[in-house]
Write a protein that holds these residues in place. Structure first.
Motif, mmCIF file in Angstrom:
data_model
loop_
_atom_site.group_PDB
_atom_site.id
_atom_site.type_symbol
_atom_site.label_atom_id
_atom_site.label_comp_id
_atom_site.label_asym_id
_atom_site.label_seq_id
_atom_site.Cartn_x
_atom_site.Cartn_y
_atom_site.Cartn_z
ATOM 1 N N GLU A 66 -44.200 87.948 -2.651
ATOM 2 C CA GLU A 66 -44.099 89.179 -3.442
ATOM 3 C C GLU A 66 -45.336 90.073 -3.256
ATOM 4 O OE1 GLU A 66 -42.933 88.851 -7.527
ATOM 5 O OE2 GLU A 66 -41.311 87.433 -7.094
ATOM 6 N N GLY A 67 -45.895 90.059 -2.061
ATOM 7 C CA GLY A 67 -47.033 90.919 -1.760
ATOM 8 C C GLY A 67 -48.357 90.448 -2.328
ATOM 9 N N ALA A 68 -48.425 89.208 -2.794
ATOM 10 C CA ALA A 68 -49.672 88.688 -3.365
ATOM 11 C C ALA A 68 -50.787 88.723 -2.327
ATOM 12 C CB ALA A 68 -49.469 87.262 -3.855
ATOM 13 N N ASP A 69 -51.982 89.094 -2.784
ATOM 14 C CA ASP A 69 -53.143 89.176 -1.905
ATOM 15 C C ASP A 69 -53.635 87.769 -1.578
ATOM 16 O OD1 ASP A 69 -55.158 90.392 -0.439
ATOM 17 O OD2 ASP A 69 -56.513 90.548 -2.155
ATOM 18 N N GLY A 70 -53.858 87.511 -0.303
ATOM 19 C CA GLY A 70 -54.346 86.201 0.097
ATOM 20 C C GLY A 70 -54.120 85.954 1.569
ATOM 21 N N ILE A 71 -54.641 84.858 2.064
ATOM 22 C CA ILE A 71 -54.501 84.496 3.466
ATOM 23 C C ILE A 71 -53.098 83.934 3.696
ATOM 24 C CG2 ILE A 71 -55.294 82.875 5.234
ATOM 25 C CD1 ILE A 71 -58.105 83.228 4.123
ATOM 26 N N PRO A 72 -52.371 84.434 4.692
ATOM 27 C CA PRO A 72 -50.987 84.003 4.912
ATOM 28 C C PRO A 72 -50.865 82.496 5.138
ATOM 29 C CG PRO A 72 -51.467 85.975 6.189
ATOM 30 C CD PRO A 72 -52.782 85.500 5.639
ATOM 31 N N LEU A 73 -49.761 81.950 4.626
ATOM 32 C CA LEU A 73 -49.437 80.547 4.834
ATOM 33 C C LEU A 73 -47.950 80.437 5.139
ATOM 34 C CD1 LEU A 73 -50.128 77.463 4.673
ATOM 35 C CD2 LEU A 73 -49.413 77.585 2.266
ATOM 36 N N VAL A 74 -47.629 79.834 6.278
ATOM 37 C CA VAL A 74 -46.253 79.484 6.617
ATOM 38 C C VAL A 74 -46.123 77.984 6.405
ATOM 39 C CG1 VAL A 74 -44.506 79.389 8.427
ATOM 40 C CG2 VAL A 74 -46.030 81.373 8.262
ATOM 41 N N LEU A 75 -45.144 77.594 5.595
ATOM 42 C CA LEU A 75 -44.992 76.191 5.210
ATOM 43 C C LEU A 75 -43.635 75.672 5.666
ATOM 44 C CD1 LEU A 75 -46.154 73.794 3.505
ATOM 45 C CD2 LEU A 75 -44.898 74.759 1.561
ATOM 46 N N ARG A 76 -43.644 74.569 6.413
ATOM 47 C CA ARG A 76 -42.393 73.926 6.824
ATOM 48 C C ARG A 76 -42.369 72.498 6.307
ATOM 49 N NH1 ARG A 76 -41.405 73.225 13.006
ATOM 50 N NH2 ARG A 76 -42.643 71.343 12.662
ATOM 51 N N SER A 131 -59.509 84.106 14.146
ATOM 52 C CA SER A 131 -59.957 84.121 12.762
ATOM 53 C C SER A 131 -58.974 83.382 11.872
ATOM 54 C CB SER A 131 -60.090 85.570 12.262
ATOM 55 O OG SER A 131 -60.328 85.617 10.870
ATOM 56 N N ASN A 132 -59.515 82.674 10.874
ATOM 57 C CA ASN A 132 -58.660 82.036 9.887
ATOM 58 C C ASN A 132 -57.964 83.057 8.998
ATOM 59 O OD1 ASN A 132 -59.368 79.530 10.820
ATOM 60 N ND2 ASN A 132 -60.928 79.163 9.260
ATOM 61 N N GLU A 133 -58.461 84.294 9.013
ATOM 62 C CA GLU A 133 -57.842 85.349 8.212
ATOM 63 C C GLU A 133 -56.416 85.632 8.679
ATOM 64 O OE1 GLU A 133 -59.181 86.980 5.558
ATOM 65 O OE2 GLU A 133 -61.000 85.749 5.654
ATOM 66 N N ASP A 134 -56.081 85.233 9.925
ATOM 67 C CA ASP A 134 -54.719 85.427 10.422
ATOM 68 C C ASP A 134 -53.723 84.523 9.715
ATOM 69 O OD1 ASP A 134 -55.549 87.336 12.263
ATOM 70 O OD2 ASP A 134 -55.950 85.828 13.797
ATOM 71 N N GLY A 135 -54.215 83.473 9.089
ATOM 72 C CA GLY A 135 -53.356 82.600 8.321
ATOM 73 C C GLY A 135 -53.228 81.191 8.875
ATOM 74 N N PHE A 136 -52.426 80.392 8.188
ATOM 75 C CA PHE A 136 -52.271 78.978 8.517
ATOM 76 C C PHE A 136 -50.797 78.601 8.545
ATOM 77 C CE2 PHE A 136 -56.496 79.308 6.776
ATOM 78 C CZ PHE A 136 -57.250 78.391 7.491
ATOM 79 N N PHE A 137 -50.513 77.553 9.314
ATOM 80 C CA PHE A 137 -49.201 76.927 9.331
ATOM 81 C C PHE A 137 -49.363 75.510 8.804
ATOM 82 C CE2 PHE A 137 -46.125 74.153 11.508
ATOM 83 C CZ PHE A 137 -44.932 74.739 11.090
ATOM 84 N N GLY A 138 -48.603 75.159 7.785
ATOM 85 C CA GLY A 138 -48.675 73.823 7.212
ATOM 86 C C GLY A 138 -47.338 73.120 7.310
ATOM 87 N N GLN A 139 -47.366 71.814 7.553
ATOM 88 C CA GLN A 139 -46.117 71.077 7.660
ATOM 89 C C GLN A 139 -46.265 69.660 7.130
ATOM 90 O OE1 GLN A 139 -44.878 70.442 11.739
ATOM 91 N NE2 GLN A 139 -46.988 70.463 12.457
ATOM 92 N N MET A 140 -45.130 69.105 6.707
ATOM 93 C CA MET A 140 -45.099 67.732 6.224
ATOM 94 C C MET A 140 -43.666 67.233 6.246
ATOM 95 S SD MET A 140 -46.308 66.078 2.579
ATOM 96 C CE MET A 140 -48.059 66.164 2.993
ATOM 97 N N THR A 141 -43.495 65.942 6.532
ATOM 98 C CA THR A 141 -42.222 65.263 6.354
ATOM 99 C C THR A 141 -42.282 64.490 5.046
ATOM 100 O OG1 THR A 141 -41.811 65.070 8.727
ATOM 101 C CG2 THR A 141 -40.639 63.551 7.274
#
Length: 238
Positions: A35-45, A206-216
């Motif tokens: 919802e447009g929240a300010d912060g570093i992007p995170l894609v979670l799978r 840069s880490n400012e581009d965001g992170f990808f996180g995953q878990m089974t």
């Protein structure tokens, strides 16, 4: 979660953890929960598998919720996150608003996967950085179908990623200090390494581009969680 090389169960059962006081059910089926929240992007799978058979769990409803970069939860946006809350039970802290940022659900696909677009969570006093998850078993892609809550947990982040994020503009300057995972009671007693996401950066520079996180996440599809009951989803609805 690593598969066993022999014997049953095929996958480790992922550890359950409490739902916490900021649980609610806004009935939002969506991939992008930011919802447009300010912060570093995170894609979670997240991949949901049956721990007994190693088969993907399809059409399960996976809800996630977490705080924003400054530690606020939607629905409780007037609760000061720099003051430690005394309670962890569902409904223990009265809601203050009807905001819905950083909450949502997805149905698992034929491979048992769900994917969310969000931001890296901040923290509130007395906790390490984490994301809440609940998995419901359904009869199909419909909220009205019969269902039960099979698993409730919390996901944590590697310390190196958390420290990097907390030093950035959107997250810094807090009166409180985030706990490390090893200082967090729920991590050390209920989660541990089995609840820690695998994290990769999305950009090279840069880490400012965001992170990808995953878990089974390995669950018992016939289990009935003691952390959230089906009636809780009905009771704590927008």
């Amino acid at each position: 979660m690593d598969a066993y090389t022999s014997a049953s169960p095929v996958y480790l059962l992922s550890p359950e953890q409490i739902a916490g006081p900021y649980f609610r059910n806004p009935k939002l089926i969506r991939r992008n929960i930011s919802e447009g929240a300010d912060g570093i992007p995170l894609v979670l799978r997240l991949k949901i598998v049956d721990a007994m058979t190693a088969q993907p769990v399809t059409d399960a409803l996976v809800d996630i919720w977490h705080c924003n970069a400054r530690g606020f939860y939607s629905g409780w946006s007037k609760i000061n996150p720099d003051l430690e809350a005394d309670v962890g039970d569902i409904g223990a802290i009265p809601r203050t608003d009807d905001d819905t940022y950083l909450r949502g659900g997805q149905f698992t696909d034929k491979s048992g996967n769900v994917r969310f677009t969000s931001i890296f969570p901040g923290f509130y006093a007395g906790r390490a950085l984490h994301i809440h998850v609940a998995v419901r078993i359904t009869s199909g892609n419909n909220y009205l179908e019969e269902r039960h809550v099979a698993w409730v947990g919390q996901l944590y982040f590697p310390e190196v990623a958390s420290r990097s994020v907390l030093g950035s503009r959107q997250y810094s300057g807090r009166a409180a200090t985030a706990l490390t995972n090893d200082q967090d009671y729920f991590y050390t007693t209920m989660g541990g390494e089995d609840s820690t996401l695998k994290i990769h950066t999305l950009g090279r520079d840069s880490n400012e581009d965001g992170f990808f996180g995953q878990m089974t996440i390995g669950i018992d599809t016939f289990a009935v969680s003691t952390q959230i009951r089906p009636e809780d989803f009905d009771k704590y609805t927008v």
